[in-house]
Each structure stands twice: as C-alpha cells, then as structure tokens.
Design a protein around this motif. Structure first.
Motif, PDB file in Angstrom:
ATOM      1  N   ASP A   1      -0.630  99.477 -37.381  1.00  0.00           N
ATOM      2  CA  ASP A   1      -0.044  98.026 -37.573  1.00  0.00           C
ATOM      3  C   ASP A   1      -0.013  97.500 -36.135  1.00  0.00           C
ATOM      4  N   ILE A   2       0.708  96.653 -36.072  1.00  0.00           N
ATOM      5  CA  ILE A   2       0.899  95.528 -35.027  1.00  0.00           C
ATOM      6  C   ILE A   2       1.066  95.693 -33.474  1.00  0.00           C
ATOM      7  N   LYS A   3       1.661  97.226 -33.728  1.00  0.00           N
ATOM      8  CA  LYS A   3       2.611  97.617 -32.613  1.00  0.00           C
ATOM      9  C   LYS A   3       1.244  99.421 -32.288  1.00  0.00           C
ATOM     10  N   GLY A   4       0.391  99.347 -33.528  1.00  0.00           N
ATOM     11  CA  GLY A   4      -0.897 100.764 -32.365  1.00  0.00           C
ATOM     12  C   GLY A   4      -0.655 101.582 -33.081  1.00  0.00           C
ATOM     13  N   ASN A   5       0.877 101.912 -34.247  1.00  0.00           N
ATOM     14  CA  ASN A   5       0.650 102.754 -35.294  1.00  0.00           C
ATOM     15  C   ASN A   5      -0.099 102.530 -36.564  1.00  0.00           C
ATOM     16  N   PRO A   6      -1.006 104.253 -36.777  1.00  0.00           N
ATOM     17  CA  PRO A   6      -1.778 104.236 -38.052  1.00  0.00           C
ATOM     18  C   PRO A   6      -0.564 103.676 -39.665  1.00  0.00           C
ATOM     19  N   ILE A   7      -1.075 103.250 -40.138  1.00  0.00           N
ATOM     20  CA  ILE A   7      -0.620 102.778 -41.808  1.00  0.00           C
ATOM     21  C   ILE A   7      -1.030 104.062 -41.761  1.00  0.00           C
ATOM     22  N   TYR A   8       0.245 104.112 -42.855  1.00  0.00           N
ATOM     23  CA  TYR A   8       0.402 105.361 -43.774  1.00  0.00           C
ATOM     24  C   TYR A   8       0.883 105.020 -45.229  1.00  0.00           C
ATOM     25  N   ILE A   9      -0.272 104.623 -46.363  1.00  0.00           N
ATOM     26  CA  ILE A   9       0.466 104.398 -48.037  1.00  0.00           C
ATOM     27  C   ILE A   9       0.520 105.116 -48.165  1.00  0.00           C
ATOM     28  N   GLN A  10       2.059 105.776 -48.640  1.00  0.00           N
ATOM     29  CA  GLN A  10       2.180 107.031 -49.850  1.00  0.00           C
ATOM     30  C   GLN A  10       1.485 107.210 -51.101  1.00  0.00           C
ATOM     31  N   GLU A  11       0.474 107.941 -51.299  1.00  0.00           N
ATOM     32  CA  GLU A  11       0.372 108.386 -52.660  1.00  0.00           C
ATOM     33  C   GLU A  11       1.952 107.979 -53.653  1.00  0.00           C
ATOM     34  N   LYS A  12       0.973 107.269 -54.677  1.00  0.00           N
ATOM     35  CA  LYS A  12       2.161 107.956 -55.884  1.00  0.00           C
ATOM     36  C   LYS A  12       2.563 108.348 -56.599  1.00  0.00           C
ATOM     37  N   GLU A  13       3.194 108.878 -57.657  1.00  0.00           N
ATOM     38  CA  GLU A  13       4.008 110.367 -58.021  1.00  0.00           C
ATOM     39  C   GLU A  13       3.241 110.107 -59.351  1.00  0.00           C
TER      40      GLU A  13
ATOM     41  N   ILE B   1      -2.949  83.841 -61.867  1.00  0.00           N
ATOM     42  CA  ILE B   1      -2.078  84.043 -60.550  1.00  0.00           C
ATOM     43  C   ILE B   1      -1.752  85.727 -60.396  1.00  0.00           C
ATOM     44  N   ILE B   2      -1.555  86.257 -61.571  1.00  0.00           N
ATOM     45  CA  ILE B   2      -1.074  88.190 -61.006  1.00  0.00           C
ATOM     46  C   ILE B   2      -1.864  88.351 -61.473  1.00  0.00           C
ATOM     47  N   MET B   3      -3.782  88.519 -61.717  1.00  0.00           N
ATOM     48  CA  MET B   3      -4.713  88.958 -61.279  1.00  0.00           C
ATOM     49  C   MET B   3      -5.608  88.533 -59.749  1.00  0.00           C
ATOM     50  N   THR B   4      -4.565  87.199 -59.540  1.00  0.00           N
ATOM     51  CA  THR B   4      -5.852  87.635 -58.347  1.00  0.00           C
ATOM     52  C   THR B   4      -4.322  88.457 -57.095  1.00  0.00           C
ATOM     53  N   ALA B   5      -3.262  88.165 -57.829  1.00  0.00           N
ATOM     54  CA  ALA B   5      -2.758  89.027 -56.466  1.00  0.00           C
ATOM     55  C   ALA B   5      -2.618  90.365 -56.409  1.00  0.00           C
ATOM     56  N   ILE B   6      -3.300  90.626 -57.903  1.00  0.00           N
ATOM     57  CA  ILE B   6      -3.549  92.142 -57.741  1.00  0.00           C
ATOM     58  C   ILE B   6      -4.622  92.943 -57.080  1.00  0.00           C
ATOM     59  N   ILE B   7      -5.613  91.648 -57.274  1.00  0.00           N
ATOM     60  CA  ILE B   7      -7.404  92.376 -56.401  1.00  0.00           C
ATOM     61  C   ILE B   7      -7.065  91.774 -55.482  1.00  0.00           C
TER      62      ILE B   7
ATOM     63  N   ILE C   1      -7.636  95.111 -52.449  1.00  0.00           N
ATOM     64  CA  ILE C   1      -8.838  94.844 -51.584  1.00  0.00           C
ATOM     65  C   ILE C   1      -8.627  95.212 -50.652  1.00  0.00           C
ATOM     66  N   GLY C   2      -6.687  95.086 -49.883  1.00  0.00           N
ATOM     67  CA  GLY C   2      -6.483  94.991 -49.330  1.00  0.00           C
ATOM     68  C   GLY C   2      -6.404  96.671 -48.550  1.00  0.00           C
ATOM     69  N   ILE C   3      -5.574  97.445 -49.422  1.00  0.00           N
ATOM     70  CA  ILE C   3      -5.147  98.955 -49.035  1.00  0.00           C
ATOM     71  C   ILE C   3      -6.335  99.571 -49.384  1.00  0.00           C
TER      72      ILE C   3
ATOM     73  N   LEU D   1      -9.179  98.459 -48.071  1.00  0.00           N
ATOM     74  CA  LEU D   1      -9.446  97.988 -46.363  1.00  0.00           C
ATOM     75  C   LEU D   1      -8.556  99.295 -45.448  1.00  0.00           C
ATOM     76  N   ILE D   2      -7.366  99.233 -45.626  1.00  0.00           N
ATOM     77  CA  ILE D   2      -6.255  99.783 -44.548  1.00  0.00           C
ATOM     78  C   ILE D   2      -6.553 101.090 -44.835  1.00  0.00           C
ATOM     79  N   LYS D   3      -7.084 101.112 -45.647  1.00  0.00           N
ATOM     80  CA  LYS D   3      -6.943 103.534 -45.855  1.00  0.00           C
ATOM     81  C   LYS D   3      -8.669 103.687 -45.763  1.00  0.00           C
ATOM     82  N   ARG D   4      -9.253 102.797 -45.993  1.00  0.00           N
ATOM     83  CA  ARG D   4     -10.890 103.318 -45.136  1.00  0.00           C
ATOM     84  C   ARG D   4     -11.053 102.462 -43.717  1.00  0.00           C
ATOM     85  N   LYS D   5     -10.182 101.780 -43.685  1.00  0.00           N
ATOM     86  CA  LYS D   5     -10.778 101.131 -41.736  1.00  0.00           C
ATOM     87  C   LYS D   5      -9.742 101.911 -41.153  1.00  0.00           C
ATOM     88  N   LYS D   6      -8.363 102.352 -42.053  1.00  0.00           N
ATOM     89  CA  LYS D   6      -8.094 103.406 -40.466  1.00  0.00           C
ATOM     90  C   LYS D   6      -7.080 102.383 -39.953  1.00  0.00           C
ATOM     91  N   LEU D   7      -7.296 101.527 -40.641  1.00  0.00           N
ATOM     92  CA  LEU D   7      -5.852 100.005 -39.811  1.00  0.00           C
ATOM     93  C   LEU D   7      -4.826 100.651 -38.846  1.00  0.00           C
TER      94      LEU D   7
END
Length: 137
Positions: free
Chosen positions: A64-76, A42-48, A52-54, A56-62
């Motif tokens: 949000d629901i209001k039309g704003n770009p989704i920015y995912i901050q890099e981890k330190e 279950i945990i590995m399925t959630a990680i995978i 994949i979701g992250i 897709l968001i980064k590569r397709k530049k998806l």
C-alpha cells in the motif's frame, strides 16, 4: 487537506458513472427487462477490472501507499447467503431503479426524490445491524 484527494476521486467517479449513463433509471430498467446490453457491459467491465487488479496485487505482492503488504482475505465457502443477499440487493435495485453507489450522484444531480431511497438504505443498514447476530452467517 488529506480529504481533497478522496473528494476528487469521488467527483471523477460520479462524472464517469453519469456520462456512462450507469445512474440512469431508464438504463437500469432496460437491464432488468433484458432489453439492452449497456449495463451488463459496464458491470462486466468492472468485474474484469477487479479480477485483474486483485490478481496483480496477489501475484506481484504489491504494497500500500505506506509500504505495508496488502492482504486480501479469502472468502468463506458457502453460496446460500450470497444468493439471498444478491436476491435482496437485486430486488431493491429493481424496485427503486438505483443501486447504493449512484444515490449520492443522483442527489448531486438534483434528483431530490432520491432522498427517500437514501433514507431507506440507511434504515435497511440500521435494521441489519440490529438483527445480524440472529442471521445465519
């Protein structure tokens, strides 16, 4: 009225976790005894799914629901704090047999002894808020 969609998602999430036995104390005990692959699966399925979701968001530049770009901050960089945090999280999970997410599901299922775990989680969060400025981040 806007909150109904979040309640519905929460109910569906709770049903999925309950039916998959991810909230079962016995399944969690099996995991920490290395007796069963069930929870690790279950945990590995959630990680995978998350990876994949992250991606897709980064590569397709998806957007949000209001039309704003989704920015995912890099981890330190740095692993020590993640190891310490993971150690505390894992110890707490092993000691009480529940991670924070299923606490509400277990309460909703009628396991009222989980209220002690709920208040312990709240107290731990409060305590962290008090001392976080003194911790190495």
């Amino acid at each position: 009225m806007n909150l109904i969609k979040y309640l519905l998602v929460g109910f569906v999430f709770g049903i999925v976790l309950t039916k998959s036995e991810a909230v079962s104390w016995y399944r969690i005990y099996e995991m920490f005894q290395f007796d069963s692959f069930h929870m690790y699966g279950i945990i590995m399925t959630a990680i995978i799914t998350g990876v994949i979701g992250i991606q897709l968001i980064k590569r397709k530049k998806l957007k949000d629901i209001k039309g704003n770009p989704i920015y995912i901050q890099e981890k330190e960089k740095g692993t020590f704090r993640y190891w310490i945090g993971g150690l505390f999280f894992g110890l707490g999970w092993a000691l009480v047999g529940a991670c924070p997410g299923p606490i509400f599901i277990l309460l909703g299922s009628g396991f009222f002894s989980v209220i002690f775990i709920f208040f312990g989680a709240l107290f731990g969060t409060f305590l962290y808020g008090l001392i976080k400025d003194k911790l190495p981040h």
